[in-house]
Motif scaffolding. Structure first.
Motif, PDB file in Angstrom:
ATOM      1  N   GLU A  63       0.820  -1.218   0.000  1.00 21.56           N
ATOM      2  CA  GLU A  63       0.000   0.000   0.000  1.00 21.56           C
ATOM      3  C   GLU A  63       0.850   1.262   0.000  1.00 21.56           C
ATOM      4  O   GLU A  63       0.367   2.347  -0.325  1.00 21.56           O
ATOM      5  N   ARG A  64       2.139   1.110   0.324  1.00 19.81           N
ATOM      6  CA  ARG A  64       3.070   2.241   0.281  1.00 19.81           C
ATOM      7  C   ARG A  64       3.931   2.223  -0.979  1.00 19.81           C
ATOM      8  O   ARG A  64       4.815   3.063  -1.149  1.00 19.81           O
ATOM      9  N   GLY A  65       3.696   1.258  -1.851  1.00 20.66           N
ATOM     10  CA  GLY A  65       4.477   1.143  -3.071  1.00 20.66           C
ATOM     11  C   GLY A  65       5.904   0.695  -2.819  1.00 20.66           C
ATOM     12  O   GLY A  65       6.807   1.026  -3.599  1.00 20.66           O
ATOM     13  N   LEU A  66       6.111  -0.091  -1.758  1.00 16.65           N
ATOM     14  CA  LEU A  66       7.451  -0.506  -1.364  1.00 16.65           C
ATOM     15  C   LEU A  66       7.636  -2.016  -1.516  1.00 16.65           C
ATOM     16  O   LEU A  66       6.667  -2.779  -1.468  1.00 16.65           O
ATOM     17  N   LEU A  67       8.872  -2.424  -1.672  1.00 16.19           N
ATOM     18  CA  LEU A  67       9.219  -3.840  -1.761  1.00 16.19           C
ATOM     19  C   LEU A  67       9.091  -4.484  -0.382  1.00 16.19           C
ATOM     20  O   LEU A  67       9.740  -4.047   0.576  1.00 16.19           O
ATOM     21  N   PRO A  68       8.266  -5.517  -0.236  1.00 12.91           N
ATOM     22  CA  PRO A  68       8.210  -6.227   1.045  1.00 12.91           C
ATOM     23  C   PRO A  68       9.568  -6.872   1.331  1.00 12.91           C
ATOM     24  O   PRO A  68      10.057  -7.695   0.536  1.00 12.91           O
ATOM     25  N   ARG A  69      10.147  -6.532   2.441  1.00  8.67           N
ATOM     26  CA  ARG A  69      11.532  -6.952   2.709  1.00  8.67           C
ATOM     27  C   ARG A  69      11.743  -7.082   4.211  1.00  8.67           C
ATOM     28  O   ARG A  69      11.217  -6.285   4.997  1.00  8.67           O
ATOM     29  N   SER A 249      13.151 -10.882   0.488  1.00  7.03           N
ATOM     30  CA  SER A 249      12.197  -9.934  -0.092  1.00  7.03           C
ATOM     31  C   SER A 249      11.248 -10.666  -1.012  1.00  7.03           C
ATOM     32  O   SER A 249      11.497 -11.807  -1.440  1.00  7.03           O
ATOM     33  N   LEU A 250      10.137 -10.015  -1.309  1.00  5.97           N
ATOM     34  CA  LEU A 250       9.096 -10.603  -2.149  1.00  5.97           C
ATOM     35  C   LEU A 250       8.982  -9.792  -3.431  1.00  5.97           C
ATOM     36  O   LEU A 250       8.642  -8.603  -3.407  1.00  5.97           O
ATOM     37  N   PRO A 251       9.296 -10.396  -4.578  1.00  3.03           N
ATOM     38  CA  PRO A 251       9.200  -9.671  -5.847  1.00  3.03           C
ATOM     39  C   PRO A 251       7.771  -9.306  -6.166  1.00  3.03           C
ATOM     40  O   PRO A 251       6.813  -9.866  -5.584  1.00  3.03           O
ATOM     41  N   ALA A 252       7.605  -8.358  -7.087  1.00  2.70           N
ATOM     42  CA  ALA A 252       6.260  -7.901  -7.460  1.00  2.70           C
ATOM     43  C   ALA A 252       5.418  -9.061  -7.968  1.00  2.70           C
ATOM     44  O   ALA A 252       4.223  -9.149  -7.690  1.00  2.70           O
ATOM     45  N   THR A 253       6.045  -9.970  -8.721  1.00  4.47           N
ATOM     46  CA  THR A 253       5.353 -11.147  -9.223  1.00  4.47           C
ATOM     47  C   THR A 253       6.040 -12.374  -8.624  1.00  4.47           C
ATOM     48  O   THR A 253       7.144 -12.726  -9.057  1.00  4.47           O
ATOM     49  N   PRO A 254       5.472 -12.997  -7.590  1.00  2.71           N
ATOM     50  CA  PRO A 254       6.114 -14.159  -6.966  1.00  2.71           C
ATOM     51  C   PRO A 254       6.368 -15.244  -7.996  1.00  2.71           C
ATOM     52  O   PRO A 254       5.616 -15.424  -8.958  1.00  2.71           O
ATOM     53  N   PRO A 255       7.488 -15.986  -7.843  1.00  7.58           N
ATOM     54  CA  PRO A 255       7.796 -17.069  -8.781  1.00  7.58           C
ATOM     55  C   PRO A 255       6.727 -18.146  -8.757  1.00  7.58           C
ATOM     56  O   PRO A 255       6.109 -18.405  -7.721  1.00  7.58           O
TER      57      PRO A 255
END
Length: 256
Positions: A63-69, A249-255
């Protein structure tokens, strides 16, 4: 030591300008930057998150436009890494951390030999330190007014900063140390501009910051390193193996 370092990580993130606590995680955000190194989360020691807990944490980043890390000591919360990997998180790095105590500390440059270490006080000195660290880390982050301001805030909120002045009046290299928490403190960002390396700058600022923290009554100081060369610098000061820290970290599109 893993639990102490993890408790420190929690306390340190709770100091951030914006904090979200959800499902056994603490996320700290710095609104003036989208850098993943300044916006990340860590679990409470012993946390055992559910799928819903992980999803709520991911949502706080998205929701903040940030990479989950996340950054954490996995041995202090053994159930966390499997839960994150099940949600698609991948490993960025695994770093060993080293710990120094008053009993292991050794002055690497006895007798006053070596570079003269100073404490930044003016805006110009904080800007020079920020620029030197940006160059030292090869452009992983750029020098900026915001970066210099963060260094000043760190120093003014209970942390420490040190630098070695270059011949041109600028900064040859330096480092910072966090405000103490849980009877320990993290020494970070030890960097030397390429033209000034192999002159004892890193050892000098590491020793100065470590002494400063012990002078304030802290029971230990810890740090992470990259490469055997830097490891040798820290072991000269009395830093010894303490454990590991995991970065995921979690990429925008999970593998798939």
């Amino acid at each position: 030591m893993d639990k102490q370092v993890q408790n420190f990580a929690v306390a340190n993130l709770r100091r951030r300008p914006a904090v979200v606590e959800t499902g056994g995680f603490v996320a700290g955000f710095s609104p003036d930057t989208d850098s993943p190194y300044l916006n990340y989360a860590t679990p409470l020691p012993g946390a055992a998150p559910t799928r819903g807990d992980v999803a709520a944490l991911v949502g706080a980043f998205r929701e903040r436009g940030l990479l989950p890390r996340l950054e954490f000591a996995p041995e202090a919360a053994p159930a966390v890494a499997p839960a994150l990997r099940a949600a698609g998180f991948g490993t960025e790095a695994v770093h060993e951390y080293l710990v120094c105590t008053p009993d292991t500390y050794t002055d690497p440059l006895p007798g006053g030999d070596g570079p003269r270490v100073e404490t930044p006080a003016t805006d110009e000195e904080f800007r020079a330190l920020d620029a030197a660290l940006a160059e030292a880390f090869g452009g992983a982050f750029g020098a900026s007014a915001e970066g210099a301001a963060r260094l000043r805030r760190l120093a003014e909120s209970g942390g420490e900063a040190r630098f070695v002045r270059a011949g041109d009046g600028g900064c040859a290299g330096g480092a910072t140390c966090s405000p103490p928490a849980e009877d320990t403190a993290e020494l970070a960002g030890v960097g030397t501009r390429p033209a000034h390396r192999r002159r004892g700058v890193a050892a000098a600022v590491t020793a100065a910051l470590t002494r400063a923290m012990f002078g304030r009554g802290v029971g230990s100081v810890w740090l992470e390193y990259s490469g055997e060369g830097s490891r040798h610098t820290y072991t000269r000061v009395g830093y010894r193996p303490g454990g590991t820290r995991l970065y995921v970290s979690l990429p925008a599109t999970p593998p798939a």
